[in-house]
Design an enzyme around this catalytic site. Structure first.
Site, PDB file in Angstrom:
ATOM      1  CD  GLU A 179      -4.236   6.177   2.747  1.00 54.99           C
ATOM      2  OE1 GLU A 179      -3.036   6.468   2.805  1.00 54.99           O
ATOM      3  OE2 GLU A 179      -4.649   5.007   2.626  1.00 54.99           O
ATOM      4  CB  CYS A 227      -0.986   0.008   1.152  1.00 55.17           C
ATOM      5  SG  CYS A 227      -0.296  -0.382   2.750  1.00 55.17           S
TER       6      CYS A 227
END
Length: 191
Positions: free
Chosen positions: A124, A77
């Site tokens: 996010e 990620c």
């Protein structure tokens, strides 16, 4: 871990792409600043790498990470860079973090916020991808403390039995993958 893969690939002053809830770019901010306090909404991505046996690669985040260091999470990620398409960033990061070159397949995008005590937060707009590869994995120790392939059913059980060991985004993404996208992933693995 592969010492040859131990290059620094993420920087606190790296500009992140700030966005609104519709994923429209609103500006840029250094990575460290975007994660303090309650965090500022920015683009990110998560990748789930599967081998031909159908196992998913899990990584334990390096202890030095500002947020969730030492926690287990999905394969890779990170964040796209200014002017970089999210899928291109995902492919780049597979190479930088685990030394794998593979195509990535988009699954879905979602917004989330997760607070890490008083240290900071992830806020996010996260694009979720999957990839398939049987190439040897070489974890970059500047990003990853450990890694292991795990059967999907074992990850299902682990998230129920020991949820505190795992990152919050993994606990949001994996159940949705299993509920809404598993047939597509299974078909790709079987092909």
């Amino acid at each position: 871990m592969n010492a040859a893969n131990a290059r620094i690939v993420s920087f606190d002053d790296e500009p992140l792409i700030l966005v609104d809830s519709d994923d429209n770019v609103t500006g840029h901010m250094p990575k460290a600043e975007a994660h303090v306090g309650e965090g500022v909404l920015h683009r990110a991505f998560s990748i789930f790498l599967f081998n031909d046996a159908g196992d998913v690669l899990m990584q334990q985040r390096a202890d030095e990470k500002m947020l969730w260091g030492g926690f287990w999470s999905n394969s890779v990620c990170s964040h796209p860079r200014r002017g970089e398409a999210v899928a291109d960033a995902a492919r780049r990061r597979l190479s930088e973090e685990i030394d794998v070159d593979a195509d990535v397949h988009f699954l879905y995008k979602f917004e989330y916020h997760a607070q890490f005590g008083e240290i900071g937060a992830e806020h996010e707009m996260c694009s979720v991808f999957f990839a398939r590869s049987n190439a040897p994995v070489a974890g970059n120790p500047t990003e990853i403390a450990d890694f292991a392939f795990m059967p999907p059913d074992a990850l299902d059980a682990a998230l129920i039995d020991e949820p505190a060991r795992y990152t919050p985004w993994l606990k949001m993404e994996w159940p949705r993958i299993r509920a809404d996208h598993w047939d597509r992933i299974a078909a790709t693995i079987a092909a």
